[in-house]
Design an enzyme around this catalytic site. Structure first.
Site: not given
Lengths: 365, 365
Positions: A200, A106, A176
């Protein structure tokens, strides 16, 4: 075959939500108690929705201990939109490169979006080593002149998590936290900007939380479209254009659950540590049958990625787990293998069930 | 006080959804029948979700009669993001101005976002007249060289709707159909790009449908961030980054309802015409007590905006309607007054209830 259970959903995300949140959400589809209408049909300009946004913001402020110098925003577009909004806001037209850490799948996705806007310096990359560890402090030489440092606190795909805060306190630190936001205390005051999509730990896909220091929004480009300008959303209290009302309402229910049922982030972190200890213990005690992907010091408390001795055993494991009612255990399509995501809503009992299945599966081989 | 009812929710949006869709959605919060997990916890990379996206696309194609030269996309960011994405894609760097119609509140919001990207020519504006009518064909002089024409088919705030298709067939025609999409047949083939957020007729806030001709995506800027580039979403089948799974699932249920229960767009349009005729009839037969805002020829079948003789009577009307279980009737904050939004999910019976209340209220004054 045992039906899959929401309580045994180890999906990497969108993932499990607490049972009590699902029950309240189910009720709200027909009637939000204090309104009497479906949550899907209430105007975003209603007093009720303004109160929802205000309470989500207040709950996040309380959970993170935020000061009045920070804004809490609820946006659309996921972390991907933040990959762009951050450099649009802080890197466009700059000569000095922003510092980026490249620690997994990511953080790698964030790089091209940043480079589109301005110069980027990759301070450290784990790519050549297959993203099996995070850098030590001695490997990190941050620039004191960088417009900001960007990194990802938890790499969801590989199962790597920072257990310290890298970077210089005199350079804006941007993180992030999509896959570990509100899973533990995070010293939020040390970050200039934190972003996290909901799917999440804190809600369904479709809403992203941004926590941003006011001082970061003083000198931004004037020509950004409204929906890409943080200041627009600050001024509009996250109600610039129609927000994703439903997703925000579920985030409200999760933040209430975190406070009232779990007891805050220290309590949540203790539960998450216990769950991860149990599962990593099962890997470490398997005589090499279950093989963790990552360096022990950098193991994620959220995503436990591992392999069995052969790809064929990986496949059998996933098939039998599915038949046993354990779902979402397939590794990310980028690397395969097994990944057990044990976000906030996954209980210790669920991890015990998984560990029991793992012991049984191993014994039968 | 009678509790408000989802069936009597006249909100301008997010608005009412069909009762059968709400029931199926409620079930899916705990368990999607064919999966066995909460719709909020199913991976967007699952086979199930790929099938959901494929069926939504197929249903929209069937309802609109689309050819293979069109793409159907499911995006985030609402119509507001499309206000920017359209000119980013088609106007950036162009010398010729795009043609825009300025017919109300929302088409006015599109203008500054377009001007940020390139030259804009307002072909006609109703602003000086307070947006009480739409232009006649004799007032519209479109440019044959414009990169595109942009207009809004239904102005939600003012209650104005085009009952014909303006523009030249040799210039790409782009239409914001947010508030009347799938409420009637629309000759989709005559549009280069149609966009519509879901929260009026087809689902909850958080997802936007874009129908775009392939030929429009041949020569776009190469430097757009991925999430702002239509081609990214075409290539990824609307699954570039985590989509709003829940909102898309509800859109699926609504498109199934439109086909199986309503019987398609001709049938839907007939119902919508009957509802509007009943309500406008109540205005026209009230001896000036209920005063429609707009020219009769341009009346919207979706949003019926009106006033009573005094602001005080407006206020009393809204209060008594609320007590009678009729909700969402307040006019948009930009203009006040009364607005009854009678989107697809509002039944003829609901409009009859409203009309009955209106007759009773008037008699008592």
């Amino acid at each position: 075959m045992i039906a899959p259970s929401n309580a045994l959903n180890f999906s990497g995300g969108p993932g499990a939500l607490p049972e009590s949140v699902l029950r309240q959400t189910q009720q709200a589809i027909i009637s939000v108690p204090e309104v009497g209408l479906s949550v899907l049909g209430i105007s975003h300009r209603s007093d009720w929705f303004a109160a929802v946004v205000a309470e989500v913001e207040a709950n996040i402020r309380r959970l993170l201990g935020l000061g009045t110098d920070s804004h809490v925003l609820l946006l659309q577009g996921g972390a991907t939109q933040q990959f762009s909004m951050v450099p649009m806001t802080l890197l466009r037209g700059k000569a000095q490169a922003a510092d980026y850490l490249h620690t997994g799948y990511w953080s790698g996705k964030a790089l091209p979006e940043a480079r589109r806007e301005g110069p980027v310096r990759v301070v450290w990359s784990g790519e050549a080593e297959g993203f099996r560890r995070l850098p030590g402090d001695d490997e990190l030489h941050f620039s004191p002149d960088a417009p900001y440092l960007h990194y990802i606190s938890n790499e969801t795909v590989e199962g790597l998590q920072f257990h310290r805060i890298p970077g210089r306190d005199d350079v804006p630190r941007i993180c992030d936290m999509s896959s570990d936001f509100l899973s533990r205390p995070c010293e939020a005051d040390r970050f200039a900007l934190i972003y996290a999509h909901a799917q999440k730990n804190i809600g369904p896909a479709g809403v992203t939380v941004v926590v941003v220091k006011d001082q970061l929004l003083q000198d931004n480009p004037a020509d950004l479209p409204g929906f890409l300008d943080y200041r627009t959303h600050v001024a509009a209290h996250s109600n610039f254009n129609t927000p994703p009302v439903f997703a925000i309402y579920v985030v409200l229910l999760v933040t209430r659950w975190l406070q009232a049922e779990v007891g805050g982030l220290e309590a949540m972190a203790a539960i998450n540590r216990a769950k991860a200890a149990l599962l990593y213990g099962a890997l470490d005690g398997s005589d090499g049958f279950y093989r963790g992907r990552t360096a022990v010091a950098d193991r994620s408390l959220m995503n436990v990625a591992f392999n069995l001795p052969t790809p064929e055993l990986d496949r059998q494991f996933l098939e039998e787990a599915r038949l046993a009612g354990l779902s979402g255990l397939g590794g990310h399509r980028a690397i395969g293998g097994i990944r057990a995501s044990i976000y906030n809503a996954l209980t210790l009992q669920a991890v015990e069930r998984l560990v029991g299945f793992m012991a049984d599966f191993r014994q039968r081989r």
